[in-house]
Design a protein around this motif. Sequence first.
Motif, mmCIF file in Angstrom:
data_model
loop_
_atom_site.group_PDB
_atom_site.id
_atom_site.type_symbol
_atom_site.label_atom_id
_atom_site.label_comp_id
_atom_site.label_asym_id
_atom_site.label_seq_id
_atom_site.Cartn_x
_atom_site.Cartn_y
_atom_site.Cartn_z
ATOM 1 N N ARG A 204 -2.308 2.701 -8.820
ATOM 2 C CA ARG A 204 -2.219 2.997 -7.399
ATOM 3 C C ARG A 204 -3.617 2.883 -6.794
ATOM 4 O O ARG A 204 -4.590 3.401 -7.346
ATOM 5 C CB ARG A 204 -1.652 4.405 -7.203
ATOM 6 N N GLU A 205 -3.711 2.204 -5.667
ATOM 7 C CA GLU A 205 -5.023 1.989 -5.056
ATOM 8 C C GLU A 205 -5.050 2.536 -3.633
ATOM 9 O O GLU A 205 -4.040 2.494 -2.920
ATOM 10 C CB GLU A 205 -5.367 0.492 -5.025
ATOM 11 N N PRO A 206 -6.197 3.044 -3.212
ATOM 12 C CA PRO A 206 -6.316 3.557 -1.848
ATOM 13 C C PRO A 206 -6.329 2.421 -0.838
ATOM 14 O O PRO A 206 -6.917 1.366 -1.078
ATOM 15 C CB PRO A 206 -7.647 4.309 -1.857
ATOM 16 N N VAL A 207 -5.675 2.663 0.285
ATOM 17 C CA VAL A 207 -5.611 1.671 1.356
ATOM 18 C C VAL A 207 -6.406 2.153 2.568
ATOM 19 O O VAL A 207 -7.235 1.429 3.104
ATOM 20 C CB VAL A 207 -4.151 1.420 1.759
ATOM 21 N N ALA A 208 -6.129 3.374 3.000
ATOM 22 C CA ALA A 208 -6.797 3.922 4.180
ATOM 23 C C ALA A 208 -6.739 5.437 4.116
ATOM 24 O O ALA A 208 -5.828 6.001 3.516
ATOM 25 C CB ALA A 208 -6.121 3.423 5.458
#
Length: 118
Positions: free
Chosen positions: A44-48
């Motif tokens: 899972r990666e951060p977007v905003a």
Amino acid sequence: VQLVESGGGLVQAGGSLRLSCAASGSISGINAAGWYRQTPGKQREPVASIRTGGSTNYANSVKGRFTISRDNAKNTVYLEMNSLKPEDTAVYYCNAEIRVGDYAYSYWGQGTQVTVSS
């Protein structure tokens, strides 16, 4: 306490979607919040993200295309996604630090699928 995302769906490349993340229950409000995304086999990666005061941060891959915002009266955080690309396809998750009484706890939503066709 519940954190519920909505607004995902199927869109063509170049199109737009608006995701919503609404907190409900016996809560006082939301502190910081953020949107993340995950594709099969990847982390899972951060977007905003958006802080209590309203300052924002974006992943380089979405800068200039995505906008995170919040409506404190509605305990809701939004992610406006424009100029969508096939590589934006993922399950999008909302994370928020929610105030419950004198404390704040981190909650995750259930995720909403965003699919961008080429």
